[in-house]
Scaffold this motif. Structure first.
Motif, PDB file in Angstrom:
ATOM      1  N   PRO A 116       3.412  12.097  -2.320  1.00  0.00           N
ATOM      2  CA  PRO A 116       4.465  11.185  -2.790  1.00  0.00           C
ATOM      3  C   PRO A 116       5.758  11.367  -2.014  1.00  0.00           C
ATOM      4  CG  PRO A 116       3.994  12.891  -4.429  1.00  0.00           C
ATOM      5  CD  PRO A 116       2.961  13.022  -3.365  1.00  0.00           C
ATOM      6  N   GLY A 117       6.031  12.593  -1.580  1.00  0.00           N
ATOM      7  CA  GLY A 117       7.285  12.857  -0.882  1.00  0.00           C
ATOM      8  C   GLY A 117       7.306  12.356   0.549  1.00  0.00           C
ATOM      9  N   LEU A 118       6.188  11.789   1.040  1.00  0.00           N
ATOM     10  CA  LEU A 118       6.211  11.166   2.368  1.00  0.00           C
ATOM     11  C   LEU A 118       7.264  10.081   2.427  1.00  0.00           C
ATOM     12  CD1 LEU A 118       2.777  10.136   3.905  1.00  0.00           C
ATOM     13  CD2 LEU A 118       4.390  11.856   4.704  1.00  0.00           C
ATOM     14  N   ARG A 119       7.449   9.371   1.327  1.00  0.00           N
ATOM     15  CA  ARG A 119       8.313   8.175   1.275  1.00  0.00           C
ATOM     16  C   ARG A 119       7.891   7.208   2.373  1.00  0.00           C
ATOM     17  NH1 ARG A 119       8.018   7.950  -2.396  1.00  0.00           N
ATOM     18  NH2 ARG A 119       9.607   6.468  -2.900  1.00  0.00           N
ATOM     19  N   LEU A 120       6.615   6.881   2.348  1.00  0.00           N
ATOM     20  CA  LEU A 120       6.063   5.984   3.364  1.00  0.00           C
ATOM     21  C   LEU A 120       4.983   5.118   2.733  1.00  0.00           C
ATOM     22  CD1 LEU A 120       6.103   5.406   6.468  1.00  0.00           C
ATOM     23  CD2 LEU A 120       4.147   6.943   6.633  1.00  0.00           C
ATOM     24  N   GLY A 121       5.033   3.846   3.067  1.00  0.00           N
ATOM     25  CA  GLY A 121       3.998   2.914   2.652  1.00  0.00           C
ATOM     26  C   GLY A 121       4.094   1.723   3.578  1.00  0.00           C
ATOM     27  N   PHE A 122       3.339   0.673   3.293  1.00  0.00           N
ATOM     28  CA  PHE A 122       3.500  -0.517   4.132  1.00  0.00           C
ATOM     29  C   PHE A 122       3.136  -1.765   3.367  1.00  0.00           C
ATOM     30  CE2 PHE A 122      -0.868   0.819   4.774  1.00  0.00           C
ATOM     31  CZ  PHE A 122      -1.593  -0.350   4.901  1.00  0.00           C
ATOM     32  N   LEU A 123       3.600  -2.894   3.886  1.00  0.00           N
ATOM     33  CA  LEU A 123       3.253  -4.200   3.359  1.00  0.00           C
ATOM     34  C   LEU A 123       2.387  -4.917   4.371  1.00  0.00           C
ATOM     35  CD1 LEU A 123       6.820  -5.438   2.247  1.00  0.00           C
ATOM     36  CD2 LEU A 123       5.142  -4.196   0.865  1.00  0.00           C
ATOM     37  N   VAL A 124       1.395  -5.676   3.901  1.00  0.00           N
ATOM     38  CA  VAL A 124       0.740  -6.663   4.752  1.00  0.00           C
ATOM     39  C   VAL A 124       1.251  -8.015   4.277  1.00  0.00           C
ATOM     40  CG1 VAL A 124      -1.422  -7.608   5.620  1.00  0.00           C
ATOM     41  CG2 VAL A 124      -1.281  -5.180   4.992  1.00  0.00           C
ATOM     42  N   LYS A 169       0.845  -1.192   0.000  1.00  0.00           N
ATOM     43  CA  LYS A 169       0.000   0.000   0.000  1.00  0.00           C
ATOM     44  C   LYS A 169       0.882   1.244   0.000  1.00  0.00           C
ATOM     45  CE  LYS A 169      -3.878   2.224   0.334  1.00  0.00           C
ATOM     46  NZ  LYS A 169      -4.848   2.128  -0.782  1.00  0.00           N
ATOM     47  N   SER A 170       0.612   2.097  -0.945  1.00  0.00           N
ATOM     48  CA  SER A 170       1.354   3.348  -1.058  1.00  0.00           C
ATOM     49  C   SER A 170       0.421   4.500  -0.732  1.00  0.00           C
ATOM     50  CB  SER A 170       1.854   3.462  -2.500  1.00  0.00           C
ATOM     51  OG  SER A 170       1.912   4.798  -2.905  1.00  0.00           O
ATOM     52  N   PHE A 171       0.974   5.595  -0.233  1.00  0.00           N
ATOM     53  CA  PHE A 171       0.151   6.784  -0.001  1.00  0.00           C
ATOM     54  C   PHE A 171       0.507   7.918  -0.967  1.00  0.00           C
ATOM     55  CE2 PHE A 171       0.268   4.688   4.203  1.00  0.00           C
ATOM     56  CZ  PHE A 171      -1.082   4.391   4.293  1.00  0.00           C
ATOM     57  N   SER A 172       1.275   7.576  -1.997  1.00  0.00           N
ATOM     58  CA  SER A 172       1.778   8.612  -2.894  1.00  0.00           C
ATOM     59  C   SER A 172       0.682   9.364  -3.627  1.00  0.00           C
ATOM     60  CB  SER A 172       2.706   7.990  -3.931  1.00  0.00           C
ATOM     61  OG  SER A 172       3.791   7.393  -3.304  1.00  0.00           O
ATOM     62  N   LYS A 173      -0.359   8.647  -4.049  1.00  0.00           N
ATOM     63  CA  LYS A 173      -1.386   9.292  -4.862  1.00  0.00           C
ATOM     64  C   LYS A 173      -2.448   9.965  -4.002  1.00  0.00           C
ATOM     65  CE  LYS A 173       0.559   7.463  -8.463  1.00  0.00           C
ATOM     66  NZ  LYS A 173       1.896   7.463  -7.877  1.00  0.00           N
ATOM     67  N   ALA A 229       7.610  20.564  -0.662  1.00  0.00           N
ATOM     68  CA  ALA A 229       8.467  19.770   0.218  1.00  0.00           C
ATOM     69  C   ALA A 229       8.023  18.306   0.260  1.00  0.00           C
ATOM     70  CB  ALA A 229       8.468  20.352   1.625  1.00  0.00           C
ATOM     71  N   PHE A 230       6.793  18.043  -0.209  1.00  0.00           N
ATOM     72  CA  PHE A 230       6.282  16.675  -0.182  1.00  0.00           C
ATOM     73  C   PHE A 230       6.046  16.072  -1.555  1.00  0.00           C
ATOM     74  CE2 PHE A 230       4.979  17.979   4.166  1.00  0.00           C
ATOM     75  CZ  PHE A 230       5.619  16.968   4.860  1.00  0.00           C
ATOM     76  N   GLY A 231       6.501  16.764  -2.594  1.00  0.00           N
ATOM     77  CA  GLY A 231       6.428  16.156  -3.920  1.00  0.00           C
ATOM     78  C   GLY A 231       7.594  15.191  -4.089  1.00  0.00           C
ATOM     79  N   TYR A 232       7.619  14.467  -5.209  1.00  0.00           N
ATOM     80  CA  TYR A 232       8.813  13.677  -5.477  1.00  0.00           C
ATOM     81  C   TYR A 232       9.981  14.615  -5.639  1.00  0.00           C
ATOM     82  CZ  TYR A 232       6.493   9.219  -6.309  1.00  0.00           C
ATOM     83  OH  TYR A 232       5.808   8.060  -6.165  1.00  0.00           O
ATOM     84  N   GLN A 233      11.083  14.232  -5.067  1.00  0.00           N
ATOM     85  CA  GLN A 233      12.302  14.981  -5.264  1.00  0.00           C
ATOM     86  C   GLN A 233      13.016  14.363  -6.460  1.00  0.00           C
ATOM     87  OE1 GLN A 233      12.260  17.351  -2.697  1.00  0.00           O
ATOM     88  NE2 GLN A 233      13.456  18.285  -4.322  1.00  0.00           N
ATOM     89  N   GLU A 234      13.871  15.110  -7.114  1.00  0.00           N
ATOM     90  CA  GLU A 234      14.752  14.491  -8.119  1.00  0.00           C
ATOM     91  C   GLU A 234      15.410  13.252  -7.529  1.00  0.00           C
ATOM     92  OE1 GLU A 234      17.815  16.895 -10.408  1.00  0.00           O
ATOM     93  OE2 GLU A 234      17.056  18.365  -8.981  1.00  0.00           O
ATOM     94  N   SER A 235      15.551  12.208  -8.313  1.00  0.00           N
ATOM     95  CA  SER A 235      16.209  11.003  -7.798  1.00  0.00           C
ATOM     96  C   SER A 235      17.637  11.276  -7.358  1.00  0.00           C
ATOM     97  CB  SER A 235      16.224   9.896  -8.856  1.00  0.00           C
ATOM     98  OG  SER A 235      14.950   9.327  -8.975  1.00  0.00           O
ATOM     99  N   GLN A 236      18.306  12.172  -8.062  1.00  0.00           N
ATOM    100  CA  GLN A 236      19.697  12.443  -7.686  1.00  0.00           C
ATOM    101  C   GLN A 236      19.785  13.231  -6.381  1.00  0.00           C
ATOM    102  OE1 GLN A 236      22.119  14.379 -10.666  1.00  0.00           O
ATOM    103  NE2 GLN A 236      23.986  14.048  -9.488  1.00  0.00           N
ATOM    104  N   GLY A 237      18.706  13.915  -6.042  1.00  0.00           N
ATOM    105  CA  GLY A 237      18.707  14.691  -4.810  1.00  0.00           C
ATOM    106  C   GLY A 237      18.377  16.146  -5.066  1.00  0.00           C
ATOM    107  N   TYR A 238      17.869  16.813  -4.053  1.00  0.00           N
ATOM    108  CA  TYR A 238      17.473  18.225  -4.096  1.00  0.00           C
ATOM    109  C   TYR A 238      18.694  19.059  -4.479  1.00  0.00           C
ATOM    110  CZ  TYR A 238      15.685  22.620  -2.022  1.00  0.00           C
ATOM    111  OH  TYR A 238      15.286  23.903  -1.788  1.00  0.00           O
TER     112      TYR A 238
END
Lengths: 497, 497
Positions: free
Chosen positions: A326-334, A318-322, B149-158
């Protein structure tokens, strides 16, 4: 054609052919096997020599040009940049309007210029994020937990958050325990951790065709053999799936049963049940990537496999990005209980633990029930975009002969030109008119081009949708008109209206 | 001995033998090949049957017991728990004081009980973190950037953070550019991303012996062949390293040239230069994991390989876990230009991007120069602990005949009992007296036991150090006294004092 004839590209590598080619040519330039000011072979000729698609060479040359190793002279070809520092990057600054890496598009990694309409990104726009609420919670956590919020968190995840997620899951009819929950730094890491735990070099992984590009990249990176099974409008092709399981004995099967990415199709309940039966019968691990089941606008068929899974067969991501950010970088597995130890070891080897601060703040977000208000808000926002999109596709795009099975929810629309047309080409043509789309080649394990493409409504504002679709309709018409009919090239012509 | 004789353990697997054994026995219990109340074979006997170390069986049984599958009856053996739900976990609740997974200890993943002295964790205590400063910066970022601050960041980094890091690196005499910096979610992810980019199944990786357990786990998980080269007090054994490179042609070499973990040893400048020469001569990628070079208390020999690297040969990993906060989940790589594309693709497939919020706050932390104040503070704190530790080891531990090359800085002390003694045993004995240490077996690629062990001062307060070392000295004396001399078992006896 020295030294080009010595180039060997590895189609099974994790790295795109164009990156391998780029690296090779750069190496030749750096060690002066190709001299400064020397002319590079024409792209088509090099593509033939290496038996690759010309697009591969185009992209490799683009990267070399962007980094200043080579430059183009209009009308006379491509040359190695003279070795005089600054001059190189001056030459390089005039570059293609094309994006250097289409694959990054799928998760919003492209730089979108102003005045561009983007149907390419499946990432919501930042104005939708509950930033104020979240800021309050971050402060609450820091005032409460102080330094503990910045210590290592348990690898499995902050216990209180796992508790909150057990409760949250009940709303989705998934009955689980804190022990079966593994916190991850986003859905992509979920796929990566599962791959680490269960997929070794040479193992087979079954995927939907088309599927999410990030999953393709991760499984390839494990050295897995990818077998894809076509998607139909009611879910994966079941008998082909069963055949593939019998033939290939896969380690895992990766599926998105609701509003699949990129097609937007959802599985019928019958197919969901069959997947569960097969998972048991063939003792194969099924991954359900649920990134969007919350967004059902017209259909209550968004039951998850996990909620139907009485025998602990499914790994649920489960992702919370949408829905959140997306920048939370948080999700989980069951997790099925049997998967727990391997997953934990794989998570630990990946990044030890997910940010404790974010876990703690998100725990409060769930505990205080703020998420319900926000999900409702997102549903309203997305549903407005969805309705407009459906209408304008029906009105302007389908009459051009473009195929589309309109979805019942989610954020993605999957459209196909007639066989033989190229969505890479369509992408380039539309980009020149400031409309971005995601060409189908992103979503296949091996094809370099496809007649299909994805339009996503995550990153486009409601008032932009109609104007953008009108431009796209023109581009499609011009492209298809030129390609096949050739009778009528003026912009207003539309054979089926 | 049915069904045990059918068990096949895979020594090359990513998963520890005891986890494989645990999984196998649990499977037998669940499908009733081993019936409820049935007696399990004695541990030593099972170890012989399977040709594994008895510790493997001990740990597998412990896990099964903890989860309630089996239980011990004092004096009569180990039995399968009857299948009556609650009863099982009642029986299981009386469990060993031993930690279930020693490996997790290395990065502070164990649960430390109150009144325990921990020399096991290399993770600083939460009271040392600059939480107040960081909270202000988080708020500053959120007020400034809002949803971005909560969008996707560039993969290489801010980008701004990469700029700040370029400036920060100048203080360490490392001259780099924003293009060569890759932001990562902590050093462990750095190792993981590098492994994904460059190490495939069957490739050879050279490691120091002993080395960091997280690196062992990650490279094993890629299916790599691990070759270790002994550490000497002035760095890795250079001629053996060169021989290993010639023989095995490794893909990468993983080193910690300053205050190596676990030994605390630093490389001499001569050895550092030789490493650079070899990296070039044999065209092999060298990873420098710099987790501690900031903490030099008595020696200015903490030059990094990267600062000496004029030919772009070294991949440098920098973590902030020890100096700032482990829960930041933030670090960075300084990459040779040739490594950039592969690393970026691997990072993207791992978790797309590192938290934008944390990157933005940390950028301000660097830009405003707050880090300088904090590093100075941490130096003072750690130096106090370091000095006390050095003194009490000299005073109470070395006289027992324990070997230790005292380091010049860092957080780790590496001690060795006489050959033939077991630090696993010492760990158990000390844990019973509430002193935790990290047994040497954690840091080897294959050994299950070692006479050496690591003491770390990251998580122990200055006033606890002497009392804890006094307890440990007693334990060592009792253990060594019993083991060899047997003449004198009273606690106060110390043959060398």
């Amino acid at each position: 054609m020295k030294p080009y004839e010595n180039i060997r590209l590895d189609k099974d590598s994790t790295f795109h052919l164009y990156i391998q080619l780029y690296e090779k040519i750069r190496e030749y330039i750096l060690d002066e096997q190709i001299k400064e000011k020397e002319k590079l072979p024409p792209m088509r000729q090099l593509a033939e020599l290496l038996s690759v698609n010309v697009v591969t060479v185009v992209k490799a040359y683009e990267m070399l040009e962007k980094e200043g190793y080579i430059y183009k002279k209009i009308g006379s070809g491509t040359f190695v940049t003279p070795r005089i520092g600054q001059e190189a990057s001056d030459i390089a600054s005039e570059k293609y309007p094309l994006d250097e890496d289409l694959r990054l598009m799928d998760r919003g990694q492209i730089q979108i210029k102003d005045h561009m309409y983007s149907f390419a990104s499946a990432t919501p726009t930042p104005d939708l994020f509950p930033v104020g609420d979240f800021q309050d919670l971050l402060n609450e956590v820091l005032n409460r937990d102080k330094g503990n919020a910045f210590g290592y968190q348990e690898s499995q995840g902050y216990y209180a958050l796992r508790e909150s997620l057990v409760t949250y899951m009940k709303e989705y009819n998934i009955d689980t325990k804190t022990e079966n929950i593994q916190i991850i730094s986003g859905a992509q890491q979920g796929i990566d951790v599962i791959a680490k735990a269960f997929v070794n070099h040479g193992d087979v992984v079954i995927l939907e065709k088309p599927t999410y590009s990030g999953a393709i990249a991760t499984f390839k990176s494990r050295g897995a053999i990818l077998v894809d099974v076509p998607m139909e409008t009611d879910g994966i092709h079941i008998s082909l799936l069963e055949e593939s399981i019998k033939t290939h004995k896969p380690k895992v099967i990766y599926l998105m049963p609701n509003f699949q990415n990129p097609t937007g199709y959802s599985y019928s309940n019958e197919k969901k049940q069959k997947i569960l039966t097969m998972a048991e019968k063939y003792n194969v691990l099924v991954i359900e990537d649920d990134y969007l089941s919350d967004l059902s606008f017209y259909d209550n068929n968004n039951t998850t496999l996990k909620s139907l899974d009485k025998k602990d067969l499914i790994i649920y991501i489960k992702s919370f990005s949408k829905i959140f950010m997306p920048g939370l970088r948080l999700g989980f597995l069951v997790l099925p209980t049997r998967a727990y130890h391997r997953i934990l070891a794989a998570k630990h080897a990946s990044d030890i633990s997910t940010s404790g601060l974010i876990q703690r703040a998100f725990d409060l977000y769930l505990r205080k029930g703020i998420w319900k208000k926000h999900i409702h808000y997102m549903e309203c926002i997305y549903r407005e975009r969805f309705d407009i999109m459906k209408n304008v596709i029906e009105k302007y795009i389908l009459p051009l002969g473009v195929q589309c099975q309109l979805p019942q929810g989610g954020l993605n629309f999957w459209l196909c030109l007639n066989e033989g047309y190229s969505s890479n080409q369509l992408y380039s043509r539309a980009a020149k008119k400031n409309v971005l789309l995601a060409p189908g080649s992103l979503f296949f394990t091996s094809e370099n081009d496809s007649c299909c493409f994805r339009l996503s409504i995550a990153a486009i504002y409601p008032e932009e949708i109609e104007p953008a679709i009108l431009i796209l309709a023109d581009v499609i018409q011009e492209y298809m008109g030129k390609g096949i009919e050739r009778k009528n090239q003026n912009d207003s012509y539309s054979p089926l209206l």
